[in-house]
Scaffold this active site. Structure first.
Site, short mmCIF file in Angstrom:
data_model
loop_
_atom_site.label_atom_id
_atom_site.label_comp_id
_atom_site.label_asym_id
_atom_site.label_seq_id
_atom_site.Cartn_x
_atom_site.Cartn_y
_atom_site.Cartn_z
N VAL A 100 4.69 -2.85 6.62
CA VAL A 100 5.31 -1.78 7.40
C VAL A 100 5.36 -2.23 8.85
O VAL A 100 4.41 -2.81 9.37
CB VAL A 100 4.51 -0.46 7.28
N CYS A 101 6.49 -1.99 9.49
CA CYS A 101 6.64 -2.24 10.92
C CYS A 101 6.38 -3.72 11.22
O CYS A 101 6.89 -4.60 10.52
CB CYS A 101 5.72 -1.30 11.69
N THR A 102 5.57 -4.02 12.22
CA THR A 102 5.33 -5.41 12.60
C THR A 102 4.36 -6.12 11.65
O THR A 102 4.06 -7.30 11.83
CB THR A 102 4.79 -5.51 14.04
#
Length: 210
Positions: A100-102
């Site tokens: 998720v995300c970075t």
């Protein structure tokens, strides 16, 4: 169903807690929070919330699902060979590996996204592509043949977890989990992407168009 979340200093809380609220409902779910040592309280990226590791990372060698959150710590830990080697080793055992995300930067740094379309937080596109991935501004990107599922920034983790739940159980199960959480988003503003956010909102975050 062993679902493993790595914990590292500087994770983003919703990257982990959002998917957790979905995946904990899977039949037979065992949630593992893997930190440097069991019992360690690991702070999030703003040092405002900590989660306690249930297991030491070294003792977690396999998972049905490995889900890597993002956060400031993810950007830093792309240079942590021990973490990257652990991600690679656990990935070899999974039914699905997710980020998720970075968190996608950690998958990229581990060599798992080379030559693949992937997503991440809009602020990390350049870093993602430096690992040989091709950025796509989708909420969720799946590579079933490679057992990979990648989510965009922060809130996209809930969409990712529902997508993953459908793969592991059925669409009906995923819909039941969505209903159980009353996940029916109707945000008061339509500013959740660079393509839609007004210039004033971008300016407050230091984003310069073009």
């Amino acid at each position: 169903m062993r679902i493993v979340f790595p914990l590292f200093d500087g994770f983003t809380a919703l990257d982990l807690v959002g998917p957790y609220e979905i995946l904990r409902m899977l039949p037979g779910a065992e949630i593992v929070l893997a930190g440097e040592r069991a019992g360690q309280a690991v702070p999030d990226g703003v040092n405002g919330l900590s989660l306690v590791a249930t297991h030491a990372r070294a003792e977690v060698r396999a998972a049905d699902v490995l889900l890597v959150p993002g956060g400031p710590g993810a950007r830093r830990d792309v240079d942590d060979p021990a973490l990257l080697e652990w991600i690679t080793a656990v990935h070899a055992t999974t039914r699905w590996t997710a980020s998720v995300c970075t968190g996608a930067l950690l998958l990229g740094a581990a060599g798992l996204l080379t030559g693949k379309a992937a997503t991440t937080h809009w602020s990390a596109v350049r870093e993602l592509e430096s690992y040989g991935a091709t950025y796509t501004p989708e909420r969720v990107v799946t590579h079933p043949g490679d057992r990979l599922i990648i989510g965009a920034g922060v809130s996209a983790g809930i969409d990712l977890a529902l997508t993953l739940a459908a793969q592991l159980t059925s669409p009906a199960h995923a819909q039941a989990y969505q209903l159980g959480l009353e996940y029916d988003p109707r945000p008061p503003y339509d500013a959740g992407s660079l393509a839609k956010a007004p210039a004033e909102a971008k300016a407050l975050l230091g984003v310069v168009d073009g």
